[in-house]
Motif scaffolding. Structure first.
Motif, short mmCIF file in Angstrom:
data_model
loop_
_atom_site.label_atom_id
_atom_site.label_comp_id
_atom_site.label_asym_id
_atom_site.label_seq_id
_atom_site.Cartn_x
_atom_site.Cartn_y
_atom_site.Cartn_z
N UNK A 129 -25.09 13.86 -30.05
CA UNK A 129 -23.56 13.64 -29.81
C UNK A 129 -23.04 14.72 -29.06
N UNK A 130 -22.46 14.39 -27.87
CA UNK A 130 -21.57 15.51 -27.12
C UNK A 130 -20.47 14.70 -26.67
N UNK A 131 -19.35 15.64 -26.63
CA UNK A 131 -18.09 15.16 -26.25
C UNK A 131 -17.48 16.00 -24.82
N UNK A 132 -17.15 14.98 -23.82
CA UNK A 132 -16.87 15.58 -22.68
C UNK A 132 -15.27 16.19 -22.46
N UNK A 133 -15.31 17.19 -21.95
CA UNK A 133 -13.74 17.31 -21.42
C UNK A 133 -13.78 17.85 -20.09
N UNK A 134 -13.28 16.98 -19.42
CA UNK A 134 -13.08 17.09 -17.97
C UNK A 134 -11.67 17.56 -17.18
N UNK A 135 -11.59 18.69 -16.76
CA UNK A 135 -10.44 18.98 -16.10
C UNK A 135 -9.73 17.91 -15.16
N UNK A 136 -8.58 17.71 -15.13
CA UNK A 136 -7.94 16.53 -14.09
C UNK A 136 -6.58 17.07 -13.67
#
Length: 146
Positions: A104-111
């Motif tokens: 399990x991995x959650x992505x947080x991508x700056x936008x």
């Protein structure tokens, strides 16, 4: 060959990162979670959040980790704005399909507006008609009631 430590999966790179046995640019660490920069980021500052113990997908996440996992995701989503100057973030989890590491991995991508990322990475497909949409909703409600 020795068995992996309890809570770890053999040959899981995220388990190795969480245990400090593999190199990663860690940005947040707690007793239960670790967050680090993605080595193949969508944009600089792309962070992955993982539980330290091996969990395959979001449905497998133990109840005792749900709140800490989401709280850490909130902190990271705030940090990419406050720390990197992003205007917002894209937060996502793949479960099995398109999950490059089976942990399990959650992505947080700056936008940032105009960053070139066009909505989602997949085409949108509507319902054939109102009846098809209603039938889909009914099947989901039934599954949630069990």
């Amino acid at each position: 060959m020795t068995e992996p430590a309890p809570g770890r999966a053999r040959d899981c790179v995220f388990c190795a990162i969480a245990a400090g046995e593999a190199d990663a640019d860690v940005v947040l660490a707690t007793d239960d979670l670790v967050a680090f920069l993605d080595r193949r980021p969508v944009f600089p500052g792309h962070v992955l959040l993982v539980p330290r113990r091996h969990v395959g997908t979001l449905p497998d996440l133990p109840a005792d980790l749900r709140d800490p996992f989401l709280a850490a995701a909130q902190r990271i989503a705030t940090a990419v704005v406050d720390g990197l100057g992003a205007q917002g973030s894209w937060v996502s989890i793949n479960n099995t399909v398109s999950q490059s590491v089976p942990h399990l991995h959650l992505h947080v991508v700056p936008r940032t507006k105009g960053d070139g990322l066009k909505g989602f990475f997949w085409p949108r497909r509507g319902y054939a008609d109102d009846a098809a949409r209603a039938g889909t909703a009914a099947r989901l409600r039934a599954a949630l009631e069990t």
